[in-house]
Write a protein that holds these residues in place. Structure first.
Motif, PDB file in Angstrom:
ATOM      1  N   ARG A 133      -7.748 -20.825  25.192  1.00 57.93           N
ATOM      2  CA  ARG A 133      -7.759 -21.807  24.103  1.00 57.93           C
ATOM      3  C   ARG A 133      -6.820 -22.964  24.416  1.00 57.93           C
ATOM      4  O   ARG A 133      -5.768 -22.780  25.043  1.00 57.93           O
ATOM      5  N   THR A 174     -16.183 -17.398  25.490  1.00 51.14           N
ATOM      6  CA  THR A 174     -15.679 -16.038  25.688  1.00 51.14           C
ATOM      7  C   THR A 174     -16.058 -15.527  27.070  1.00 51.14           C
ATOM      8  O   THR A 174     -17.223 -15.583  27.465  1.00 51.14           O
ATOM      9  N   TRP A 175     -15.053 -15.035  27.776  1.00 48.52           N
ATOM     10  CA  TRP A 175     -15.273 -14.415  29.089  1.00 48.52           C
ATOM     11  C   TRP A 175     -15.464 -12.915  28.903  1.00 48.52           C
ATOM     12  O   TRP A 175     -14.777 -12.298  28.098  1.00 48.52           O
ATOM     13  N   ARG A 176     -16.380 -12.323  29.671  1.00 47.73           N
ATOM     14  CA  ARG A 176     -16.646 -10.885  29.579  1.00 47.73           C
ATOM     15  C   ARG A 176     -16.778 -10.278  30.973  1.00 47.73           C
ATOM     16  O   ARG A 176     -17.393 -10.876  31.862  1.00 47.73           O
ATOM     17  N   ASP A 197     -19.887 -19.732  23.962  1.00 42.63           N
ATOM     18  CA  ASP A 197     -18.810 -19.907  22.981  1.00 42.63           C
ATOM     19  C   ASP A 197     -17.425 -19.911  23.606  1.00 42.63           C
ATOM     20  O   ASP A 197     -16.416 -19.971  22.905  1.00 42.63           O
ATOM     21  N   THR A 244     -14.485 -24.329  27.348  1.00 44.21           N
ATOM     22  CA  THR A 244     -15.814 -23.956  27.848  1.00 44.21           C
ATOM     23  C   THR A 244     -16.152 -24.613  29.181  1.00 44.21           C
ATOM     24  O   THR A 244     -17.187 -24.293  29.777  1.00 44.21           O
ATOM     25  N   ASP A 255      -6.136 -15.723  25.188  1.00 43.32           N
ATOM     26  CA  ASP A 255      -6.392 -14.919  23.996  1.00 43.32           C
ATOM     27  C   ASP A 255      -7.186 -13.686  24.414  1.00 43.32           C
ATOM     28  O   ASP A 255      -8.404 -13.738  24.588  1.00 43.32           O
ATOM     29  N   ARG A 314     -12.879  -8.597  27.052  1.00 43.52           N
ATOM     30  CA  ARG A 314     -13.230  -9.913  26.534  1.00 43.52           C
ATOM     31  C   ARG A 314     -11.963 -10.746  26.325  1.00 43.52           C
ATOM     32  O   ARG A 314     -10.954 -10.232  25.841  1.00 43.52           O
ATOM     33  N   PHE A 315     -12.041 -12.014  26.689  1.00 40.85           N
ATOM     34  CA  PHE A 315     -10.908 -12.905  26.471  1.00 40.85           C
ATOM     35  C   PHE A 315     -11.395 -14.351  26.405  1.00 40.85           C
ATOM     36  O   PHE A 315     -12.504 -14.686  26.828  1.00 40.85           O
ATOM     37  N   THR A 316     -10.538 -15.201  25.869  1.00 41.74           N
ATOM     38  CA  THR A 316     -10.828 -16.626  25.726  1.00 41.74           C
ATOM     39  C   THR A 316      -9.596 -17.425  26.129  1.00 41.74           C
ATOM     40  O   THR A 316      -8.475 -16.982  25.898  1.00 41.74           O
ATOM     41  N   ALA A 374     -11.770 -22.947  21.949  1.00 40.54           N
ATOM     42  CA  ALA A 374     -12.050 -22.245  23.191  1.00 40.54           C
ATOM     43  C   ALA A 374     -12.440 -23.235  24.283  1.00 40.54           C
ATOM     44  O   ALA A 374     -13.233 -24.156  24.051  1.00 40.54           O
ATOM     45  N   ALA A 427      -8.971 -10.505  23.716  1.00 36.15           N
ATOM     46  CA  ALA A 427      -9.600  -9.858  22.562  1.00 36.15           C
ATOM     47  C   ALA A 427      -9.690  -8.351  22.717  1.00 36.15           C
ATOM     48  O   ALA A 427      -9.973  -7.642  21.756  1.00 36.15           O
TER      49      ALA A 427
END
Length: 328
Positions: free
Chosen positions: A99, A141-143, A139, A107, A80, A95-97, A105, A82
């Protein structure tokens, strides 16, 4: 050995979104505009290819599974993204996740080669290449900050293994657009040498479709072999192969690893890989020396050449605008 190109519809979509033309980014020295150079290794007998997608092999030198990165979802996991659009020349947080099949998400990941996830970013024309290591938030989310040098279409590859028992290594891919003025770049010609930051990397061996073969990359600096390469992500070298046209992804690791009692820190790094098909590929080799990671890039052909391209096989690759394309 060209693979059918799939960029037309994507380019049209970009034009409709931004109303401007696009240009493609940076890579590693010899074949990419980001950074370039090569590494070391020894080799053993190829191990059986792992089941499942991802195109990822281990240090044992296994020949690769079918290419990954062509799908945004696989085996119940979805990438995903973002941040599907950025502006060329501006530093942006990507930013991406990942799922799972319930939409939650992920983790927890299985650490491989010192990282929970490896992020590869490449321009559609294969001139720009980045090997990045984003940070994971609580949460899921990768950044990671990115600064793409030119406008155009890019592909983001997330290479990871979920911590869930029985989960396999995956490489999921998603498209990324960088807005700005388009300046199309030609794919550098095939060649067996690459130069970056005073290093010269020589490629020996051939990438073959449907058959494991050894690729040997030998690193020199100032005309002398480099015999003290440093481990980078648990190895003396990392190799990514991307197929021209659809950017099918292969991530191959060296035959041998630091501290195994047989693998030397240069000047040669060897890999065993199998191309998923005939076609033109870009090879990106990451290696570390004197505390800095550099990347050498080559254009190679796997399989028989069409008559119109038969004369290209012996041409030397041209250097791109080199720059360190690694992030942590």
């Amino acid at each position: 050995m060209n693979t059918a190109l799939r960029i037309t519809a994507f380019t049209a979509a970009l034009a409709a979104t931004f109303g401007t033309a696009y240009g493609v980014g940076q890579g590693l020295d010899p074949v990419v505009e980001d950074s370039a150079a090569a590494s070391h290794g020894t080799h053993g007998d190829p191990a059986p290819a792992p089941e499942g997608g991802g195109g990822h092999t281990g240090h044992a030198g296994a020949d690769t599974a079918p290419a990954g990165g062509l799908q945004i979802s696989e085996n119940g996991y979805t990438l995903d993204l973002a941040t599907p659009r950025v502006t060329a020349g501006e530093r942006t947080e990507l930013r991406f996740t990942v799922r799972d099949d319930s939409g939650r998400a992920v983790t927890a990941y299985r650490r491989e080669h010192d990282k929970d996830l490896h992020l590869i970013l490449a321009s559609r024309d294969l001139v720009t290449f980045r090997h990045l290591h984003p940070s994971l938030g609580a949460d899921g989310t990768w950044r990671v900050p990115v600064d793409l040098p030119r406008a155009g279409g890019y592909r983001v590859f997330a290479d990871f293994t979920p911590a869930k028992q029985g989960a396999e290594n995956l490489t999921l891919g998603a498209d990324l657009a960088a807005s700005g003025r388009y300046d199309a770049q030609a794919l550098p010609a095939p060649g067996a040498t690459a130069e970056v930051d005073g290093y010269r990397v020589e490629l020996a061996g051939a990438l073959r479709p449907d058959k494991a073969s050894e690729l040997r990359l030998k690193v020199h600096r100032d005309g002398k072999p480099v015999t003290n390469l440093q481990p980078y992500l648990g190895a003396y070298g990392h190799l990514v192969a991307l197929r021209s046209g659809d950017l099918a992804y292969l991530h191959v690791h060296p035959n041998g690893e630091p501290g195994d009692g047989t693998t030397k820190p240069g000047p040669t790094v060897s890999f065993t890989a199998t191309a998923p098909s005939a076609g033109t590929y870009r090879l990106f080799l990451d290696f570390r020396h004197e505390g800095k990671v550099r990347t050498a890039a080559f254009t190679v052909r796997a399989g028989a050449l069409p008559p119109a391209h038969a004369g290209e096989a012996g041409e030397a690759g041209e250097a791109g605008e080199a720059r360190d394309g690694h992030g942590h």
